[in-house]
Design a protein around this motif. Structure first.
Motif, short mmCIF file in Angstrom:
data_model
loop_
_atom_site.label_atom_id
_atom_site.label_comp_id
_atom_site.label_asym_id
_atom_site.label_seq_id
_atom_site.Cartn_x
_atom_site.Cartn_y
_atom_site.Cartn_z
N GLY A 242 0.89 -1.55 0.13
CA GLY A 242 -0.18 0.12 -0.01
C GLY A 242 0.85 1.61 -0.10
N GLY A 243 0.46 2.40 0.04
CA GLY A 243 0.75 3.35 -0.38
C GLY A 243 1.03 4.02 -1.65
N SER A 244 1.98 4.94 -2.16
CA SER A 244 2.05 6.17 -3.66
C SER A 244 2.96 5.26 -4.47
N TYR A 245 3.04 5.17 -5.48
CA TYR A 245 3.99 4.98 -6.38
C TYR A 245 3.52 5.59 -7.80
N TYR A 246 4.88 6.22 -8.94
CA TYR A 246 5.32 6.32 -9.57
C TYR A 246 6.44 5.85 -10.82
N CYS A 247 5.91 6.52 -11.96
CA CYS A 247 6.79 5.73 -12.62
C CYS A 247 7.63 6.66 -14.07
N GLN A 248 8.66 5.70 -14.17
CA GLN A 248 9.41 6.56 -15.29
C GLN A 248 9.74 6.09 -16.34
N TYR A 249 10.17 6.26 -17.56
CA TYR A 249 10.39 6.24 -18.82
C TYR A 249 11.87 6.20 -19.56
N SER A 267 -2.11 6.29 -5.93
CA SER A 267 -2.10 5.36 -4.58
C SER A 267 -3.38 4.72 -4.63
N PHE A 268 -2.59 3.15 -3.97
CA PHE A 268 -4.03 2.23 -3.03
C PHE A 268 -3.60 2.56 -1.90
N SER A 269 -4.66 1.79 -0.43
CA SER A 269 -4.30 1.15 -0.04
C SER A 269 -4.82 -0.18 0.26
N VAL A 270 -4.23 -1.26 1.09
CA VAL A 270 -4.50 -3.11 1.26
C VAL A 270 -5.28 -2.74 2.37
N ASP A 271 -6.45 -3.45 2.09
CA ASP A 271 -7.71 -3.70 2.69
C ASP A 271 -8.04 -4.96 3.04
N VAL A 272 -8.43 -5.46 4.32
CA VAL A 272 -9.39 -7.06 4.49
C VAL A 272 -10.69 -6.22 5.08
N SER A 273 -11.73 -6.33 4.31
CA SER A 273 -13.14 -6.44 4.35
C SER A 273 -14.06 -7.63 4.32
#
Length: 465
Positions: A242-249, A267-273
């Motif tokens: 979980g968290g923020s990501y970026y990309c490069q070329y 960004s995305f979070s990881v959860d258990v529902s």
């Protein structure tokens, strides 16, 4: 050129003579002078000239001496051309660059030459009027730098070249735009499920690679570009993902490596529902009735309370809670369900039941919501239902008790029958009273009433009663 004389002898002619050439021209004097015009001088016209005056006086010809000579040279003077960069000074690698060279001259039909100041590039083009446009179709890094141009022409079989133009410069660069990172799955991603992100770029420099980097974590992945994009898949996300990501070329152009700036982060979070479990009652070997308040289980019958949940995560455990007991029963989940078995329903099993599901994922414990309460009623049995139950549940005890009861009934019946015969079948024969145990007696015997029995027989009568 003007030739003049101070004389009284008018009406003569002037002659202009090239000193070391062939040019010679005679003109009638206009008063005391004449103007000679060479309309288009050529190189042969260059040199020294003198003039003389000729006149006729009284039939005689008179000629003056030579004038002092004058000289002029014939030359071709080409102005400095003007070089103009028609594309941007920071030119993208592989794109065309255009440079125009022009000159203001009367000497047409020449050529322009474009020369790299500190490199090997050189190109010559025929002038179109007074200009020429040079095009480098696909610039490389070697093309970058300063350029000048010159104009060359041929006049009367002589070659002339202009001075150099002022220089113009351009650089060759690979400018890679900022890529775009897109999250293709939910921002709130379930634990253990895949997450996909797409990194794309608008560029002419193909054949590179994309790198996905977690902003504040250790995740990093590099993939070859498919065209101008790449899809990154984290197959089973954990909480660390979980968290923020970026990309490069990154790409390589003419032996040089180039890297884009970072994309904007996603960004995305990881959860258990956990889903709310289900609760139900089953009676595998007996009868189950659905009453007004819920399932009704006959007393003594086996039944099971089944807790189940949607197939989200493997493992875990189910916990059964009753409002009649402080105890919580726990059973490990098998195929996302668990069965709590009760071999014999008793009245203390009656009550409200609910269950919940617990699972440990990456050392974290997660608990579902409780199910709605399920009321279980234990129904009392009739005599026949009790008998059938005892016969099926405890056959040896049931048959032993039944046999004993039957023997007891036989004994009681025998005693009652004996009493009846002694009180109602007492016969007098020959003035003697006899209690008879059978009706197979003398037909002449007459029964007597109880009050007629002699006192010595009362004990025997009381015994029978």
């Amino acid at each position: 050129m003007n030739c003049s004389i101070s004389t009284q002898y008018l009406g003569g002619t002037f002659t202009l003579q090239q000193l070391s050439g062939s040019y010679r021209e005679t003109k009638a004097a206009s008063g005391t002078s004449a103007v000679f015009t060479i309309r288009q001088v050529d190189f042969a016209h260059g040199g020294s000239y003198y003039c003389q005056y000729q006149t006729r006086v009284s039939g005689r010809d008179f000629t003056s001496s030579h004038s002092d000579s004058v000289s002029f040279s014939v030359d071709v003077t080409l102005p400095k051309p003007v070089l103009t960069l028609q594309t941007q000074s920071n030119s993208p690698w592989g794109q065309p660059v255009q440079i125009s060279c022009s000159i203001s001259t009367q000497y047409l039909g020449g050529t322009f030459t474009l020369q790299q100041l500190s490199g090997s590039y050189r190109e010559t083009k025929a002038a179109t009027g007074t200009s020429a446009v040079f095009t480098i179709r696909q610039v490389d890094f070697a093309h970058g730098g300063s350029y000048y141009c010159q104009y060359q022409t041929r006049v009367s079989s002589r070659d002339f070249t202009s001075s150099r133009s002022d220089s113009v410069s351009f650089s060759v660069d690979v400018t890679i735009p900022k890529p775009v990172l897109t999250l293709q799955t939910e921002r709130n991603s379930p634990w253990g499920q895949p997450v996909q992100m797409n990194c794309s770029i608008s560029t002419q420099y193909l054949g590179g690679t994309f790198t996905l980097q977690q902003l504040s974590g250790s995740y990093r992945e590099t993939k070859e570009a498919t065209g101008t994009s790449a899809v990154f898949t984290i197959r089973q996300v954990d909480f660390a993902h979980g968290g923020s990501y970026y990309c490069q070329y990154q790409t390589r152009v003419s032996g040089r490596d180039f890297t884009s700036s970072r994309s904007d982060p996603v960004s995305f979070s990881v959860d258990v529902s956990l889903s709310q479990p289900n609760i139900s009652v089953s009676a595998p070997e007996g009868e189950l009735v659905l009453g007004p308040h819920g399932p009704e289980v006959p007393w003594g019958q086996s039944f099971s309370i089944v807790c189940s949940t949607k197939p989200q995560y493997q493992g875990g455990s189910f916990h059964l809670i009753s409002d009649r007991s402080a105890e919580i029963w726990t059973v490990l989940a098998v195929n996302h369900s668990a069965s709590f078995d009760f071999p014999e329903a008793d009245f203390f099993h009656e009550g409200n039941y609910s269950c919940l599901y617990k699972v440990t994922l990456s050392t974290r414990l997660f608990t579902s919501l409780r199910t709605d309460e399920l009321h279980v009623t234990i129904k009392a049995l009739t005599w026949m239902e009790w008998s059938r139950h005892m016969a099926s549940a405890h056959p040896s005890v049931f048959y032993g008790a039944t046999l004993g009861l039957m023997l007891l009934v036989i004994v009681l019946c025998s005693v009652l029958l004996l009493k009846k015969k002694k009180t109602q079948n007492i016969y007098a024969i020959n003035d003697e009273y006899w209690p008879m145990t059978s009706f197979e007696v003398l037909k002449s015997a007459e029964p007597v009433k109880t009050e007629q029995i002699p006192s010595q027989l009362e004990e025997e009568v009381e015994f029978a009663s």
